[in-house]
Motif scaffolding. Sequence first.
Motif, short mmCIF file in Angstrom:
data_model
loop_
_atom_site.label_atom_id
_atom_site.label_comp_id
_atom_site.label_asym_id
_atom_site.label_seq_id
_atom_site.Cartn_x
_atom_site.Cartn_y
_atom_site.Cartn_z
N GLY A 96 -9.48 15.21 -28.54
CA GLY A 96 -8.48 15.75 -29.45
C GLY A 96 -7.91 14.68 -30.36
O GLY A 96 -7.49 14.96 -31.48
N GLY A 97 -7.91 13.43 -29.87
CA GLY A 97 -7.48 12.32 -30.71
C GLY A 97 -8.46 12.07 -31.84
O GLY A 97 -8.07 11.76 -32.97
N ALA A 98 -9.76 12.19 -31.56
CA ALA A 98 -10.77 12.04 -32.60
C ALA A 98 -10.63 13.14 -33.65
O ALA A 98 -10.72 12.89 -34.86
N LEU A 99 -10.39 14.37 -33.20
CA LEU A 99 -10.17 15.47 -34.14
C LEU A 99 -8.91 15.24 -34.97
O LEU A 99 -8.88 15.52 -36.18
N THR A 100 -7.88 14.71 -34.32
CA THR A 100 -6.63 14.40 -35.03
C THR A 100 -6.88 13.37 -36.12
O THR A 100 -6.40 13.51 -37.26
#
Length: 255
Positions: A96-100
């Motif tokens: 989810g950090g990569a998507l963020t």
Amino acid sequence: MPVLSGSEPFAHDGSDDIGVLLCHGFTSTPQSMRGWGEHLAAAGITVRCPLLPGHGTRWQDLSRTRWTDWYAVVERELAALRERCRSVFVFGQSMGGALTLRLAQRHPDIAGIVLVNPSVTTLRKAVALAPVLSRVVPSVAGLGGDIAAPGIVELAYDRVPLRALASLRRLWTVVRADLPAVRQPLLLYRSAVDHVVEPVNSQLVLGGVRSRDVTEIVLADSFHVATLDHDAPRVFAGSVEFLHRIHRERVEEPV
């Protein structure tokens, strides 16, 4: 397939001033973010946490999806929040950090981002073989549930589909290449002991972004899924302080 109980997406309509999009991790579900979302909602903030495609049902469903499918969902939720709220933030854990980070790269009007043990690479050499291995081995043992607190369970798959993992690697490559495009205020939480994501991930993020307002906080008492672990209250409270500060600074900026 029906969604596993507890894995459902969630939303809260609060203030029109501040909205937060929460992005959960690979093979995980919104359950890992629900406590965070409830804390934000209690502070009067508008919250959205979608269930990413292929998640929350069976790992075989995740095998049929790619990173562009996951990204499309969070981008759609972001668009809805941007229409409603004056300042929109994105918070993400692990993948989810990569998507963020990808959202921040594509949408510079995002007010700020909070990352918890973000993943943008791995030192596990076997992962590089995922595209080839996926042709003969559908899945490998899961990585969910890395939590120091006793008795806490993460709703995550017990298997990792290799086709989806190969696609996650492509997401990492895209995100790493465009890290200099990230200029938003950034708050990054990193667990001192993480059995899933190596410290090099946070190092790459912090060294690659061009944000001027950057804070890194090391969590001494939590493993990878820090939002369900001992340090969760610290993460929740700190993120609310962060977004209120950034929103206040945006509102007070001279026109």
